[in-house]
Design an enzyme around this catalytic site. Structure first.
Site, PDB file in Angstrom:
ATOM      1  CG  HIS A 189      49.194  81.490  51.353  1.00  0.00           C
ATOM      2  ND1 HIS A 189      49.299  81.205  50.163  1.00  0.00           N
ATOM      3  CD2 HIS A 189      48.097  82.807  50.730  1.00  0.00           C
ATOM      4  CE1 HIS A 189      48.495  80.712  49.068  1.00  0.00           C
ATOM      5  NE2 HIS A 189      48.138  81.864  49.273  1.00  0.00           N
ATOM      6  CG  HIS A 289      42.507  88.733  47.030  1.00  0.00           C
ATOM      7  ND1 HIS A 289      42.170  88.672  46.967  1.00  0.00           N
ATOM      8  CD2 HIS A 289      44.005  88.008  46.658  1.00  0.00           C
ATOM      9  CE1 HIS A 289      42.526  87.396  47.949  1.00  0.00           C
ATOM     10  NE2 HIS A 289      43.481  87.194  47.542  1.00  0.00           N
TER      11      HIS A 289
HETATM   12 MG   LIG Z   1      47.183  86.384  48.874  1.00  0.00          MG
END
Ligand SMILES: [Mg+2]
Length: 386
Positions: A189, A289
């Site tokens: 992240h 994603h």
């Molecule tokens: Mg990610």
């Protein structure tokens, strides 16, 4: 066939678009610019000025027209264009009575390997999540941070050695819990600087993660390339990129071994399919994603079905962001939602279009929930990435 209406629809935390036609066929798409749903909806409404009255089958032409008519881009515009693109593919499939994957050259696989989402405010909770994934038959876990998903309201501080050694120890525990039956998709992240990312990557090589995702902020592609060149842990990145051309620059600099196009911001099925082909030319894998709804999952599965270099699909389960923030049940939101088969895969359905449709009354049952503007601060008051 002509487009009659283009309507943004807010449901729960998601933004969808429904495009209706004069034949009665309705197409469904979703935007991935989830931090700015209102701005994206306004852009969809703006695109409707162009789209109404047009032939919905001219997908590539409309994509080019809306992308190139003016010089503005970014996630909001591309989220809107992606939602429209997915809906147009859905219409085209329904019109031809074929799944979208059949229009893209046909399936190269019948089911798609998926990874389970794991959240936790402590390492113990994340380890429990891995055990839970194993019990359910998943063969990979993702969204798996070595830093825990601590509350954003908690000020952050660790020494360098605590940060790196703590993360290494956490990955060791994840591997112990996972055995060799479950792959670890390590999610950073964007929390690290380039030198921290290299130190961590080299220290966790021994635990053989499938990938380390977004070790550093993706804004500087050269830095991602630097990290990728200094560790043998595969780097996965791309969820924030909104165009084929950003992916080209990333791959030209050796910034990723696995690309993570988000079908709902990279230009829809049209954009993601091109990113997959670009990666294929370099023997780079594709991991679409997908933090969104079963509509996004259905769109991703068209890529999974047709890209020879597909590796694994993100398959969100029960929560969003903070632990315990439950999503609506997929089947309550749409018909045709992909389901885990108990062996770590989801079946790719052969229904026309993308194969899912909003359930009647879903918008009334799950009113819009605006995401709060909230990020984590360091104990010194500055912003940290989490
Ligand atoms: Mg990610």
């Amino acid at each position: 066939m002509r487009i009659e209406s283009v309507t943004p629809i807010f449901i729960d935390r998601y933004l969808f678009v429904e495009i209706t036609t004069d034949t009665g066929i309705v197409g469904l798409g979703e935007s991935g610019a989830w931090g700015f749903q209102e701005g994206t909806a306004a852009t969809i409404t703006r695109f409707a000025e162009y789209l109404i009255g047009k032939d919905p089958l001219l997908i590539e032409h409309h994509w080019q027209y809306l992308y190139r008519w003016t010089h503005f881009g970014g996630a909001v515009v591309m989220g809107a264009l992606s939602a429209v693109d997915i809906a147009l593919w859905d219409i085209t499939g329904k019109h031809l009575d074929a799944p979208v994957h059949a229009l893209l050259g046909g399936k190269v696989r019948d089911r798609a390997r998926v990874y389970y989402h794991v959240f936790g405010e402590t390492t113990d909770e994340l380890v429990d999540g891995i055990a839970d994934a194993r019990r359910q038959g998943y063969t990979a876990v993702g969204h798996l941070t070595p830093f825990t998903d601590a509350l954003r309201t908690e000020p952050y501080f660790e020494t360098h050695v605590q940060k790196i050694r703590g993360a290494v120890d956490a990955v060791a525990r994840y591997r112990e819990a996972a055995g060799t039956e479950v792959d670890l998709c390590i999610e950073i992240h964007r929390r690290l600087s380039p030198f921290e990312a290299v130190q961590l990557g080299n220290a966790i090589e021994q635990y053989t993660p499938l990938f380390m995702e977004d070790p550093v902020l993706p804004d500087n592609i050269d830095e991602m390339g630097y990290v990728a060149s200094k560790t043998t842990v595969p780097i996965a990145t791309g969820e924030r990129y909104t165009s084929l051309w950003e992916f080209q620059m990333l791959l030209a600099r050796g910034g990723a071994q696995l690309v993570r196009p988000d079908v709902c911001i990279v230009g829809g099925i049209t954009g993601a399919r091109k990113v997959a082909a670009l990666a294929e030319a370099l023997h780079i894998g594709v991991v679409p994603h997908n933090p969104l709804s079963p509509v996004s999952t259905a769109a991703c599965l068209q890529i999974a079905a047709t890209a020879p270099n597909f590796v694994i699909q993100e398959f969100p389960n029960d929560s969003w962001g903070e632990k315990g923030d439950m999503r609506p049940e997929p089947s309550a939101l749409v018909s045709g939602a992909a389901e885990h088969d108990g062996e770590g895969f989801v079946t790719i359905n052969d229904l026309p279009g993308i194969g899912v449709a909003l359930q009647p009354g879903a918008a009334e049952r799950y009113p819009y929930r605006k995401r709060e503007i909230l990020t984590r601060l360091h104990v010194d008051g500055s912003v940290v990435d989490q």
